[in-house]
Each structure stands twice: as structure tokens, then as C-alpha cells.
Enzyme design. Structure first.
Site, mmCIF file in Angstrom:
data_model
loop_
_atom_site.group_PDB
_atom_site.id
_atom_site.type_symbol
_atom_site.label_atom_id
_atom_site.label_comp_id
_atom_site.label_asym_id
_atom_site.label_seq_id
_atom_site.Cartn_x
_atom_site.Cartn_y
_atom_site.Cartn_z
ATOM 1 N N HIS A 100 44.040 77.441 33.058
ATOM 2 C CA HIS A 100 44.926 78.331 33.128
ATOM 3 C C HIS A 100 44.568 79.835 32.757
ATOM 4 O O HIS A 100 45.165 80.835 33.022
ATOM 5 C CB HIS A 100 46.092 78.062 32.231
ATOM 6 C CG HIS A 100 47.322 78.341 32.950
ATOM 7 N ND1 HIS A 100 48.742 77.663 32.593
ATOM 8 C CD2 HIS A 100 47.728 79.040 34.098
ATOM 9 C CE1 HIS A 100 49.511 78.018 33.479
ATOM 10 N NE2 HIS A 100 49.198 78.829 34.523
ATOM 11 N N ASP A 128 54.837 74.802 32.300
ATOM 12 C CA ASP A 128 53.878 74.576 31.388
ATOM 13 C C ASP A 128 54.366 73.947 30.312
ATOM 14 O O ASP A 128 55.917 74.112 29.904
ATOM 15 C CB ASP A 128 53.211 75.852 31.050
ATOM 16 C CG ASP A 128 51.830 75.652 30.290
ATOM 17 O OD1 ASP A 128 51.386 74.385 29.936
ATOM 18 O OD2 ASP A 128 51.036 76.359 30.832
ATOM 19 N N HIS A 130 53.108 74.563 27.501
ATOM 20 C CA HIS A 130 52.977 75.770 26.750
ATOM 21 C C HIS A 130 53.213 76.920 27.071
ATOM 22 O O HIS A 130 53.351 77.264 28.340
ATOM 23 C CB HIS A 130 51.063 75.744 26.550
ATOM 24 C CG HIS A 130 50.521 74.097 26.200
ATOM 25 N ND1 HIS A 130 50.090 73.497 27.336
ATOM 26 C CD2 HIS A 130 50.540 73.558 24.998
ATOM 27 C CE1 HIS A 130 49.724 72.440 26.578
ATOM 28 N NE2 HIS A 130 49.657 72.083 25.410
ATOM 29 N N ASP A 234 51.105 74.754 35.640
ATOM 30 C CA ASP A 234 50.324 74.074 34.874
ATOM 31 C C ASP A 234 50.787 72.781 35.078
ATOM 32 O O ASP A 234 51.690 72.034 34.564
ATOM 33 C CB ASP A 234 50.278 74.410 33.332
ATOM 34 C CG ASP A 234 48.987 73.957 32.443
ATOM 35 O OD1 ASP A 234 48.920 72.602 32.716
ATOM 36 O OD2 ASP A 234 48.861 74.669 31.581
ATOM 37 N N ASP A 236 50.189 70.314 33.036
ATOM 38 C CA ASP A 236 50.492 69.362 31.790
ATOM 39 C C ASP A 236 51.899 69.626 31.467
ATOM 40 O O ASP A 236 52.483 69.144 30.633
ATOM 41 C CB ASP A 236 49.632 69.823 30.779
ATOM 42 C CG ASP A 236 49.783 71.170 30.039
ATOM 43 O OD1 ASP A 236 50.646 71.911 30.316
ATOM 44 O OD2 ASP A 236 48.734 71.920 29.445
#
Ligand code: DIR
Ligand code: MN
Ligand code: MN
Ligand code: MN
Length: 313
Positions: A100, A128, A130, A234, A236
């Protein structure tokens, strides 16, 4: 419609090798062919997965706690120019990462092009687990993939030209035009930044409470009609059940359909100017055989197709 594609095989924003293999895996599985043949895009791609080897320094000591600062800065500066070159022609830009940290390049490139072409400040939707908004000093890991939003918004500043000092006002984004979706692993220092800057953020808790449909209404309502949108996705953000092959999986994430739905809603605005798909790491294979990697690549392809207009009916 014209689609600029940049394939970025770069992993220096974090410590696990393999995320640089994602563009080849995504392309081998037929993604670009589908975009061309099924969704009807005219592709502008140099048929290269860029590793930017010629830009990587022989020695790259930590600086302000950042790992690989010279490499990440040089690669993202070059990527910024590549993305800008597509976006200034009015092409939608798809960047296949890579970790990222590459968003420092993609978002700065689109932001500059949108300013020049339309005189507008674009919005960013950051999907994301995060927030990736650590300052170098606030970061626990020193991994630059946890810092891109801080550099892009000016929260983190550095005057050294070879360590992100090349980022000028024209490359920057406003924290008022940033929306997060899917959050569930936010560092303590990052939570302070979110609160102090009143950043719009929809965590997994918000998605549980309101449902993804309402959350997207609120997210897009906040951005407002007719604002150019850069979608930085992202992988994740998805639950590890669907996307296990990623460097920092966090349980309790989006379902595949919720991820696709976010992408579909951004497409429906008609305002998406660029998309990043990052953090697919096909060499991390927690499943039996390579099922985990295969599923993660498949999920990534689906997110991209949805953002670029694939519809269910
Ligand atoms: C953590 C993890 N917040 C860090 N970040 C990311 O290293 O700054 N993991 N982006 O994917
Ligand atoms: Mn390329
Ligand atoms: Mn991220
Ligand atoms: Mn993440």
C-alpha cells in the site's frame, strides 16, 4: 472508455516478500483480458510489471524510523508520473500493486491530474482493515505501507527531496475529502489523528450496525455528488476467509459481496477516476496447497471488475 493500467511489482513498503508477485498473478488469471473483452475498455498498458530495479539504491538506511525510505520514495515518485500521464489524458487509471505504500505514487499522480484538468480537489475512498495514516514518529513498525495517508495529506512532512520531499501541494489530498471503510486494526496514534482531524471513517462496527448499503449511502453522501473519486482498495479489508494471502490479515472483515458492493457503488457514481488494488501476496498461502493464494487473486480480480462496471444482471 480508456483505461490506463500500471502494474507495480514492489514490496519495499513492508517486510514480507511476495506482494510484488501480485500483478503477474492477477494478469495471468485473465483480469486485463476481461476488462478489455467483457467490459469493453480500451487498455493503455505497457505490458510490463514494473519492479523499478534501476531506481533501488545500493544502501537504504532507516530514516526517521522509516524502512527503505529511499526506495519507496523513488518508486512512488516514478509511479506518480506514470499515473499522472494516464490521468491527464482523461483515462481512468488502474494500478495493480504491490504493497500500500504505492498509494503515495498513485494518489499524488491522480490528484495532480484532476487539479490540472478539472481544477478540482478529488476525494479518496480508502477501503482497508487499517488506516495507513501513521507518521514516521508515530509508527510502531517503520513500514511505510502504514504511512501513505500521512504523507499524502501533509500530516507527515519531510523536506529531503529524495525522501518524499518531492510531494508538492499539487499532489496532496484533503483529509476532509477522505473516507475510510472496513477499519478494524487502527493503531493508538492513528486513532488520535482520526479524532483530531474529524476524519470520516466507517469501521466494521458501523457496517455491522447499519449494513453496507447504508454505509455506502453515508460515505458517498459525505463526499458529495460529482466529486472525482480515487478508490484505494487494500485486499486485507476483506475477511481472511476470502482473502487469506495478504501480509497483515485481520479477522472480522468484509465478506466478498460487501467488498464487491463497495466497488459497485463507487462505479455507479460515475465519478471514479482511479483505483488501486494492493496487498495481494500470492506467496503467502495459509490454505491447503495454493487455494488461499488462488482465492485471494480471484477476490482481487472481482473487486477490480466491480469497480470498473461489471454488474450482476
Ligand atoms: C500498522 C499496520 N498500522 C503499521 N499497517 C498496515 O505497520 O503501521 N498493515 N497497513 O497492512
Ligand atoms: Mn505499466
Ligand atoms: Mn493498507
Ligand atoms: Mn491493510
Amino acid at each position: 472508455d480508456q483505461l490506463g493500467v500500471v502494474a507495480v511489482g514492489f514490496s519495499g513498503g513492508q517486510c514480507k516478500p511476495g506482494v510484488d508477485a501480485a500483478p503477474s498473478a492477477l494478469i495471468s488469471s485473465g483480469l486485463l483480458t476481461q476488462l478489455q473483452e467483457e467490459l469493453g475498455y480500451k487498455l493503455f498498458h505497457d505490458d510490463t510489471v514494473h519492479s523499478y530495479k534501476e531506481l533501488l539504491p545500493a544502501s537504504d538506511p532507516d530514516y526517521r524510523g522509516m524502512k527503505n525510505p529511499l526506495a519507496v520514495s523513488a518508486v512512488t515518485k516514478k509511479l506518480s508520473e506514470q499515473v499522472y500521464a494516464h490521468a491527464k489524458e482523461g483515462r481512468t487509471v488502474l494500478t495493480l500493486g504491490g504493497d500500500h505504500s504505492i498509494a503515495i505514487g498513485t494518489i499524488s499522480g491522480t490528484a495532480k491530474a484532476i487539479r490540472k484538468r478539472l481544477g478540482r480537489e478529488m476525494a479518496v475512498i480508502w477501503v482497508d482493515a487499517h488506516t495507513d495514516i501513521n507518521t514516521p514518529e508515530g509508527s510502531g513498525s517503520g513500514n511505510v505501507h502504514g504511512m501513505p495517508v500521512a504523507f499524502l495529506s501533509g500530516l507527515a512532512k519531510e523536506s529531503r527531496e529524495d525522501i518524499f520531499g518531492w510531494l508538492k501541494d499539487e499532489h496532496m489530498i484533503s483529509l476532509k475529502k477522505l473516507v475510510y471503510i472496513g477499519l478494524r486494526d487502527v493503531d493508538r496514534a492513528e486513532k488520535v489523528i482520526l479524532r483530531e482531524n474529524k476524519i470520516k471513517a466507517f469501521s466494521m462496527h458501523d457496517i455491522d450496525r447499519h449494513g453496507i448499503g447504508r454505509v455506502m449511502e453515508m460515505a458517498l453522501g459525505y463526499i458529495g455528488n460529482d466529486t472525482p473519486i480515487h478508490l484505494s482498495f487494500d485486499v486485507d479489508a476483506l475477511d481472511p476467509t476470502y482473502a487469506p494471502s495478504t501480509g497483515t490479515p485481520v479477522r472480522g472483515g468484509l465478506t466478498l459481496r460487501e467488498g464487491d458492493f463497495i466497488a459497485e457503488c463507487v462505479h455507479e457514481t460515475g465519478c471514479m477516476v482511479a483505483m488501486d488494488l494492493v496487498e495481494v501476496n500470492p506467496t503467502l498461502e495459509p490454505g491447503l496447497n495454493d487455494i488461499g493464494a488462488h482465492e485471494t487473486v480471484r477476490a482481487g480480480c472481482s473487486l477490480v471488475r466491480c469497480a470498473l462496471g461489471e454488474s450482476l444482471l
